[in-house]
Design a protein around this motif. Structure first.
Motif: not given
Length: 338
Positions: A130-136, A139-143
């Protein structure tokens, strides 16, 4: 993947039932039913969007409530260093006290059950996809992992101080923190914290119900139909939400042990899904037959040694070894890659 969620959802429903029992003049069983129907209703209406938005706000409220309660309790301790020094020997030890292979197997199983068993779960894929792109997504998973290791310490800190200030709370360990809030904090704090607790439980349960329902609708029912429309698939998913909720209500009322339900849910996915998932991602010679055999043997051996013939060695080790053997043996028989 679908049945692995039943224990997790049931554990959340038990927690909801206990919390409603604390707040309202209803039994735990009635609280389970009320909470389940409420979650089912807004999951049916909003789907993934409702979960994403409510998750965001619920967690802000939860973190604020836990932080405030932790501060209040910390302020009640005259000398925190003395409190730490007064704890029994090995209280803060993070590794087994006895250096035996059995103790290390139990210790490793505890880490793997939650740490690795949570990886092959559809609710994680929900958020990543559901994230905007793979970078988001990355980063969201690490956060989120960082928050898991930090914010999750707050309840441990609260319970650590609470049971030493008020030892009688140990008699109510299922609701230790909510009871602490109700007995020893101002009314405003009670509203903030219990609102945060209910919000977190509702949010977690909603996402957990949607996960197996989505798998059932998209991956099982949809392939059986001939080019179904999006409305038809959505209808099947909504029906699946109702069926999953009803099954988990029954399971929650019958078991009512949060610790066991969560542990079994994570162990279920660990022994049946973790090995074939990683083999499919990283091992080019993986075959469908090997993956299926790994799932079946891993689950069968874990179920036997967990429910039928328990031993000193945790059942997840038998399940993982059986799953690995099943994968390798199945790949040798069927050499066509997945």
């Amino acid at each position: 993947m679908i049945p692995s969620y039943f224990g997790w959802i049931s554990a959340q429903l038990v927690a909801l039932g206990l919390t409603l029992h604390l707040l309202l003049p209803v039994s735990t069983e009635t609280g389970i039913i009320i909470g389940a129907l409420l979650v089912m209703a807004y999951t049916l209406l909003g789907g993934m969007w409702s979960i994403s938005v409510t998750d965001f706000f619920h967690n802000i409220i939860l973190i604020a409530g836990l932080s405030f309660l932790a501060y209040l309790l910390w302020a009640k301790v005259p000398d925190f260093n003395q409190l730490i020094a007064s704890q029994p020997k090995h209280f803060f030890r993070a590794i087994p006290v006895e250096n035996t292979w059995k103790d290390w197997l139990v210790y490793g199983a505890a880490w793997m059950t939650i740490g690795l068993g949570s990886i092959p779960q559809q609710d994680i894929f929900q958020r990543v996809m559901s994230a905007k792109n793979e970078k988001v997504a990355a980063k969201a998973s690490i956060a989120a992992g960082g928050m898991y290791l930090t914010i999750a310490l707050l309840p441990l800190f609260i319970a650590f101080i609470g049971v030493r200030l008020y030892p009688s709370l140990l008699a109510e360990d299922d609701l230790l923190i909510p009871t602490l809030v109700m007995k020893f904090t101002p009314r405003a704090m009670q509203v903030l914290f219990l609102g945060a607790l209910l919000s977190a439980l509702l949010s977690t349960t909603s996402g957990a119900i949607l996960a197996p329902a989505s798998v059932l609708g998209e991956n099982i029912l949809k392939p059986l139909l001939r080019q179904p429309s999006d409305k038809t698939v959505l209808l099947f998913i909504r029906i699946s939400v109702v069926l999953v909720t009803m099954a988990c209500i029954i399971m929650a009322i019958e078991r009512q042990n949060i610790f066991e339900l969560v542990g079994e849910a994570s162990a279920f996915s660990l022994v049946s899904l973790f090995i074939p998932l990683n083999a499919g991602l990283w091992y080019k010679k993986t075959t469908p037959f090997g993956s299926h055999l790994s799932m079946i043997l891993g689950l069968a051996f874990w179920g036997y040694f967990h429910f039928i013939n328990p031993s000193e060695i945790p059942a997840v080790w038998y399940g993982l070894m059986a799953g690995l053997v099943g994968l390798l043996f199945g790949n040798l028989i069927k050499t066509k890659p997945a």
